[in-house]
Design an enzyme around this catalytic site. Structure first.
Site, PDB file in Angstrom:
ATOM      1  CE  LYS A   1      -3.455   5.681  -1.426  1.00  0.00           C
ATOM      2  NZ  LYS A   1      -4.469   6.401  -2.216  1.00  0.00           N
TER       3      LYS A   1
ATOM      4  CE1 TYR B   1      -3.585   2.675   0.812  1.00  0.00           C
ATOM      5  CE2 TYR B   1      -2.068   3.380   2.534  1.00  0.00           C
ATOM      6  CZ  TYR B   1      -3.196   3.600   1.756  1.00  0.00           C
ATOM      7  OH  TYR B   1      -3.911   4.754   1.924  1.00  0.00           O
TER       8      TYR B   1
END
Length: 275
Positions: free
Chosen positions: A152, A148
């Site tokens: 990002k 994740y």
């Protein structure tokens, strides 16, 4: 003139849903999208404000169809908010690569699909705003959410480049970097986590890994409505900032970004490497 705002990931209980409501409260025409209309049931009743569309950001065809539909109906798209995203919890040495691929395909390539679909329209008008929803996690990557965080961080880098490349065409590109904000992201992360195979190498860290799914949903996480109202006010400025961050951990993560690596490692070892 009312602003036409297209937002991805507007399912009930999420940040996108709160952003949709806040834009609507400021007299914007909001195109709220999600993978299914039923997941936005709370927005259905107000057809004068919300134009609901099914949109899977993993599909090039669906992205282009929705952009075309919106332009045909309203004549323009003033603001695009790339909010659709998925968590990716697990140790990188064991997590299924398919989970990491899904995180990048949604969080990074999903945003790029929509940007490439809408950019020609905005360039032709010499006007528009593209908003990408990043994360403070990208400022100081810690354990158990590497997939994740990496997605990002990639989105942050793409946003910085897009800001420079699109500025000559009158398009503002804004990086919104949430800290801890109350939403359903923890429940979704846990649901995806529970589908994964049992850890072998990291069995003794299982409790800490599972806890990471809810890390952003602590008691000091700010309400999604507060986050949305402040964020929308910034986006709708005539000259919006390139970066806006709000929520718990924003300050500490910004500080940690500038700390020596050994200090960051020490902090994360103390907080997240429990077994």
């Amino acid at each position: 003139m009312e602003q036409v705002v297209l937002i991805t990931g507007c399912s009930t209980g999420g940040i996108g849903n709160a952003l949709a409501r806040s834009f609507a409260a400021r007299n914007c025409l909001v195109v709220a999208t999600a993978r299914s209309i039923s997941s936005m049931a709370d927005l259905k009743d107000n057809h004068d404000v919300f134009f609901l569309q099914e949109l899977d950001v993993l599909s090039n065809q669906k992205v282009r169809e929705v952009v075309s539909t919106v332009i045909d109906k309203f004549g323009r798209i003033d603001v695009v908010v790339n909010n659709a995203g998925v968590q990716c919890i697990g140790p990188l040495a064991e997590i299924p690569l398919s989970s990491v691929e899904q995180a990048f395909n949604t969080n990074v390539y999903g945003s790029m699909r929509l940007i490439q679909a809408v950019a020609p329209h905005m360039i032709s008008r010499k006007k528009g705003k593209i908003v990408n929803i990043g994360s403070v996690a990208a400022l100081a990557p810690g354990p158990w959410s590497g997939g994740y965080t990496a997605s990002k961080a990639a989105l942050h880098a793409l946003t910085d480049t897009l800001r420079l490349e699109l500025k000559p065409f009158g398009i503002d590109v804004i990086n919104i970097v949430p800290g801890s904000v109350k939403s359903n992201i923890g429940n979704k992360a846990l649901a995806n986590y529970n589908k994964m195979t049992e850890w072998k190498l990291y069995k003794k860290y299982e409790a800490a890994i599972k806890e990471r799914a809810y890390f952003s949903q602590g008691p000091k996480a700010i309400p999604s409505e507060e986050f949305a109202n402040n964020t929308v006010a910034v986006i709708l400025k005539e000259d919006p900032p390139s970066w806006f961050s709000l929520g718990q951990y924003c300050t500490i993560m910004a500080i940690m970004y500038h700390m020596p690596i050994f200090v960051k490692d020490y902090v994360f070892n103390k907080i997240m490497m429990k077994c």
